[in-house]
Scaffold this active site. Structure first.
Site, PDB file in Angstrom:
ATOM      1  N   LYS A  79       0.794  -1.345   0.100  1.00  0.00           N
ATOM      2  CA  LYS A  79       0.070   0.009   0.165  1.00  0.00           C
ATOM      3  C   LYS A  79       0.991   1.243  -0.318  1.00  0.00           C
ATOM      4  O   LYS A  79       0.335   2.533  -0.505  1.00  0.00           O
ATOM      5  CB  LYS A  79      -1.125  -0.096   1.238  1.00  0.00           C
ATOM      6  CG  LYS A  79      -1.757  -0.930   1.633  1.00  0.00           C
ATOM      7  CD  LYS A  79      -2.675  -1.132   2.503  1.00  0.00           C
ATOM      8  CE  LYS A  79      -1.848  -1.098   3.833  1.00  0.00           C
ATOM      9  NZ  LYS A  79      -0.952  -2.637   4.628  1.00  0.00           N
ATOM     10  N   ARG A  99      -9.124   1.323   9.388  1.00  0.00           N
ATOM     11  CA  ARG A  99      -8.752  -0.128   9.301  1.00  0.00           C
ATOM     12  C   ARG A  99     -10.043  -1.373   9.590  1.00  0.00           C
ATOM     13  O   ARG A  99      -9.238  -1.866  10.176  1.00  0.00           O
ATOM     14  CB  ARG A  99      -7.608   0.129   9.905  1.00  0.00           C
ATOM     15  CG  ARG A  99      -5.899  -0.718   8.855  1.00  0.00           C
ATOM     16  CD  ARG A  99      -4.791  -0.479  10.541  1.00  0.00           C
ATOM     17  NE  ARG A  99      -4.114  -1.167   9.401  1.00  0.00           N
ATOM     18  CZ  ARG A  99      -3.177  -0.888   9.387  1.00  0.00           C
ATOM     19  NH1 ARG A  99      -2.590   0.439   9.119  1.00  0.00           N
ATOM     20  NH2 ARG A  99      -1.388  -1.500   9.157  1.00  0.00           N
ATOM     21  N   ARG A 131      11.426  -5.761   4.601  1.00  0.00           N
ATOM     22  CA  ARG A 131      11.392  -4.813   4.053  1.00  0.00           C
ATOM     23  C   ARG A 131      12.438  -3.851   5.400  1.00  0.00           C
ATOM     24  O   ARG A 131      12.623  -4.594   6.539  1.00  0.00           O
ATOM     25  CB  ARG A 131       9.703  -4.719   4.504  1.00  0.00           C
ATOM     26  CG  ARG A 131       9.842  -3.051   4.915  1.00  0.00           C
ATOM     27  CD  ARG A 131       8.316  -2.766   4.967  1.00  0.00           C
ATOM     28  NE  ARG A 131       6.687  -2.988   5.689  1.00  0.00           N
ATOM     29  CZ  ARG A 131       5.710  -2.494   6.377  1.00  0.00           C
ATOM     30  NH1 ARG A 131       5.453  -1.947   5.293  1.00  0.00           N
ATOM     31  NH2 ARG A 131       5.461  -3.560   7.319  1.00  0.00           N
ATOM     32  N   ARG A 187      11.689  -3.053  11.261  1.00  0.00           N
ATOM     33  CA  ARG A 187      11.332  -2.898  11.944  1.00  0.00           C
ATOM     34  C   ARG A 187      10.507  -3.794  13.100  1.00  0.00           C
ATOM     35  O   ARG A 187      10.090  -5.331  13.043  1.00  0.00           O
ATOM     36  CB  ARG A 187       9.455  -2.263  11.624  1.00  0.00           C
ATOM     37  CG  ARG A 187       9.652  -0.923  11.057  1.00  0.00           C
ATOM     38  CD  ARG A 187       8.277  -0.419   9.783  1.00  0.00           C
ATOM     39  NE  ARG A 187       6.905  -1.188  11.184  1.00  0.00           N
ATOM     40  CZ  ARG A 187       5.958  -0.460   9.315  1.00  0.00           C
ATOM     41  NH1 ARG A 187       5.813   0.281   8.725  1.00  0.00           N
ATOM     42  NH2 ARG A 187       4.888  -0.993   9.728  1.00  0.00           N
ATOM     43  N   ARG A 210      -0.645  -9.404  13.072  1.00  0.00           N
ATOM     44  CA  ARG A 210      -1.337  -8.793  11.926  1.00  0.00           C
ATOM     45  C   ARG A 210      -2.021  -8.573  10.887  1.00  0.00           C
ATOM     46  O   ARG A 210      -3.496  -8.536  10.839  1.00  0.00           O
ATOM     47  CB  ARG A 210       0.186  -7.477  11.435  1.00  0.00           C
ATOM     48  CG  ARG A 210       0.606  -6.973  13.119  1.00  0.00           C
ATOM     49  CD  ARG A 210       1.342  -6.071  12.357  1.00  0.00           C
ATOM     50  NE  ARG A 210       1.938  -5.219  11.412  1.00  0.00           N
ATOM     51  CZ  ARG A 210       2.627  -4.888  10.184  1.00  0.00           C
ATOM     52  NH1 ARG A 210       4.036  -5.039  10.742  1.00  0.00           N
ATOM     53  NH2 ARG A 210       2.552  -3.231   9.651  1.00  0.00           N
TER      54      ARG A 210
HETATM   55  P1  ADP Z   1       2.104  -1.740   3.108  1.00  0.00           P
HETATM   56  O1  ADP Z   1       2.029  -0.288   3.119  1.00  0.00           O
HETATM   57  O2  ADP Z   1       0.722  -2.093   2.106  1.00  0.00           O
HETATM   58  O3  ADP Z   1       3.063  -2.362   4.447  1.00  0.00           O
HETATM   59  P2  ADP Z   1       5.016  -1.267   1.655  1.00  0.00           P
HETATM   60  O4  ADP Z   1       4.666  -1.048   0.467  1.00  0.00           O
HETATM   61  O5  ADP Z   1       5.586  -1.215   2.725  1.00  0.00           O
HETATM   62  O6  ADP Z   1       3.537  -2.713   2.144  1.00  0.00           O
HETATM   63  O7  ADP Z   1       6.132  -3.443   0.935  1.00  0.00           O
HETATM   64  C1  ADP Z   1       6.461  -4.156   1.937  1.00  0.00           C
HETATM   65  C2  ADP Z   1       7.243  -4.596   1.620  1.00  0.00           C
HETATM   66  O8  ADP Z   1       6.728  -4.991   0.096  1.00  0.00           O
HETATM   67  C3  ADP Z   1       8.686  -3.740   1.062  1.00  0.00           C
HETATM   68  O9  ADP Z   1       9.661  -3.800   1.788  1.00  0.00           O
HETATM   69  C4  ADP Z   1       8.568  -3.009  -0.047  1.00  0.00           C
HETATM   70  O10 ADP Z   1       9.559  -2.029  -0.752  1.00  0.00           O
HETATM   71  C5  ADP Z   1       8.107  -4.741  -0.602  1.00  0.00           C
HETATM   72  N1  ADP Z   1       7.401  -3.928  -1.769  1.00  0.00           N
HETATM   73  C6  ADP Z   1       6.293  -3.653  -1.922  1.00  0.00           C
HETATM   74  N2  ADP Z   1       5.324  -3.843  -3.272  1.00  0.00           N
HETATM   75  C7  ADP Z   1       6.565  -5.004  -3.985  1.00  0.00           C
HETATM   76  C8  ADP Z   1       5.537  -5.391  -4.890  1.00  0.00           C
HETATM   77  N3  ADP Z   1       4.784  -5.879  -5.867  1.00  0.00           N
HETATM   78  N4  ADP Z   1       6.752  -6.733  -5.347  1.00  0.00           N
HETATM   79  C9  ADP Z   1       7.705  -7.056  -4.278  1.00  0.00           C
HETATM   80  N5  ADP Z   1       7.436  -6.698  -2.855  1.00  0.00           N
HETATM   81  C10 ADP Z   1       6.864  -5.428  -2.704  1.00  0.00           C
HETATM   82  P1  AMP Z   2       1.611   0.956   8.706  1.00  0.00           P
HETATM   83  O1  AMP Z   2       2.685   1.643   8.301  1.00  0.00           O
HETATM   84  O2  AMP Z   2       0.095   0.978   8.198  1.00  0.00           O
HETATM   85  O3  AMP Z   2       1.497  -0.741   9.008  1.00  0.00           O
HETATM   86  O4  AMP Z   2       1.397   0.522  10.348  1.00  0.00           O
HETATM   87  C1  AMP Z   2       1.407   0.556  11.759  1.00  0.00           C
HETATM   88  C2  AMP Z   2       1.011   0.331  12.951  1.00  0.00           C
HETATM   89  O5  AMP Z   2       0.356   1.233  13.124  1.00  0.00           O
HETATM   90  C3  AMP Z   2      -0.325  -0.875  12.606  1.00  0.00           C
HETATM   91  O6  AMP Z   2       0.231  -2.482  12.313  1.00  0.00           O
HETATM   92  C4  AMP Z   2      -1.485  -0.555  13.447  1.00  0.00           C
HETATM   93  O7  AMP Z   2      -0.941  -0.938  15.316  1.00  0.00           O
HETATM   94  C5  AMP Z   2      -0.730   1.406  14.307  1.00  0.00           C
HETATM   95  N1  AMP Z   2      -2.315   1.425  12.841  1.00  0.00           N
HETATM   96  C6  AMP Z   2      -1.824   2.355  11.686  1.00  0.00           C
HETATM   97  N2  AMP Z   2      -3.056   2.525  11.413  1.00  0.00           N
HETATM   98  C7  AMP Z   2      -4.024   2.510  12.129  1.00  0.00           C
HETATM   99  C8  AMP Z   2      -4.965   2.784  12.219  1.00  0.00           C
HETATM  100  N3  AMP Z   2      -5.835   3.211  10.969  1.00  0.00           N
HETATM  101  N4  AMP Z   2      -6.329   1.964  12.934  1.00  0.00           N
HETATM  102  C9  AMP Z   2      -5.531   1.633  13.583  1.00  0.00           C
HETATM  103  N5  AMP Z   2      -3.996   1.539  13.868  1.00  0.00           N
HETATM  104  C10 AMP Z   2      -3.411   1.924  12.912  1.00  0.00           C
END
Ligand code: ADP
Ligand code: AMP
Length: 214
Positions: free
Chosen positions: A13, A88, A127, A160, A171
């Protein structure tokens, strides 16, 4: 243009939201980033949020809803924004609908980035996040240009705490229980758009561009 990104943790995302924000010159609002900035700055909100985040739990709705409503009312969101990680839960989605309605607006696109659970755990293990600016990389799929430091700010890159496999499992459970129902919610609203998040980052973005120009 108000866009929300749906999908499991690690679905991509944030990666796609960043590209949308750059291309369409709209703010990228990540609630996860907002909480992490608060934790870094030692705020009261950060202290409260950290207790939930470290366990892989959602931060309670009341701590997130007003924060997003205030952010959406800021002038840079007038032409649109891309929300990443919010809503969420169903109550968050309802609060978003209400806050936007109060400004005569609505969500235009809900983009669901679909990635099976089995891909998520390995993806999250690779990541890396910058401790300085929060930029996200992947050891294999989105490496840095400059080695093991952030391309943007030369900050240190870390795994992280909540990306460790045991926390990712929790999660994912919470995602299926509380966040996946939003797909039905936005399907009923007629604005859900599905993309296959297992494809290459740039291929996914081309699909998203097509959706946004429909
Ligand atoms: P989210 O915001 O949904 O938690 P991220 O955008 O941070 O996910 O992506 C999670 C991990 O996967 C990151 O390390 C990112 O660089 C990698 N990633 C994102 N999109 C892809 C993809 N299409 N293919 C492979 N790896 C990806
Ligand atoms: P993210 O970076 O989007 O993966 O979010 C990391 C963490 O932040 C999540 O696992 C939740 O603990 C918290 N968080 C982020 N956005 C929300 C939301 N909209 N509602 C509740 N918790 C959130």
């Amino acid at each position: 243009m108000k866009i929300i990104m749906l999908g499991a943790p690690g679905a991509g995302k944030g990666t796609q939201a960043k590209k949308i924000a750059e291309k369409y010159h709209i703010p990228h609002i990540s609630t996860g980033d907002i909480f992490r900035a608060n934790i870094k700055n030692g705020t009261e909100l950060g202290k409260k949020a950290k207790a939930f985040m470290d366990q892989g739990l959602l931060v309670p709705d009341e701590l997130v809803v007003d924060l997003v409503a205030d952010r959406l009312a800021q002038v840079d969101c007038a032409d649109g924004c891309v929300l990443d990680g919010f809503p969420r839960t169903i109550p968050q989605a309802e609060a978003l609908t209400k806050a936007l309605a109060g400004m005569g607006q609505k969500v235009d696109f809900a983009i669901n980035v679909e990635v099976p659970d089995e891909n998520i755990i390995t993806r999250m293990a690779g990541r890396r996040a910058c401790v300085g600016c929060g930029a996200t990389y992947h050891l294999k799929y989105a490496p840095t240009k400059t080695g093991d430091i952030c391309d943007t700010c030369s900050g240190e890159l870390i795994l992280r705490e909540d990306d460790k496999p045991e926390t990712v499992k929790k999660r994912l459970e919470i995602y299926h229980e509380q966040t996946q129902p939003l797909i039905d919610y936005y399907t009923k609203e007629g604005i859900i758009k599905e993309v296959d998040g297992t494809q290459d980052i740039d291929v996914i973005f081309v699909e998203i561009e097509k959706i946004l120009t429909q």
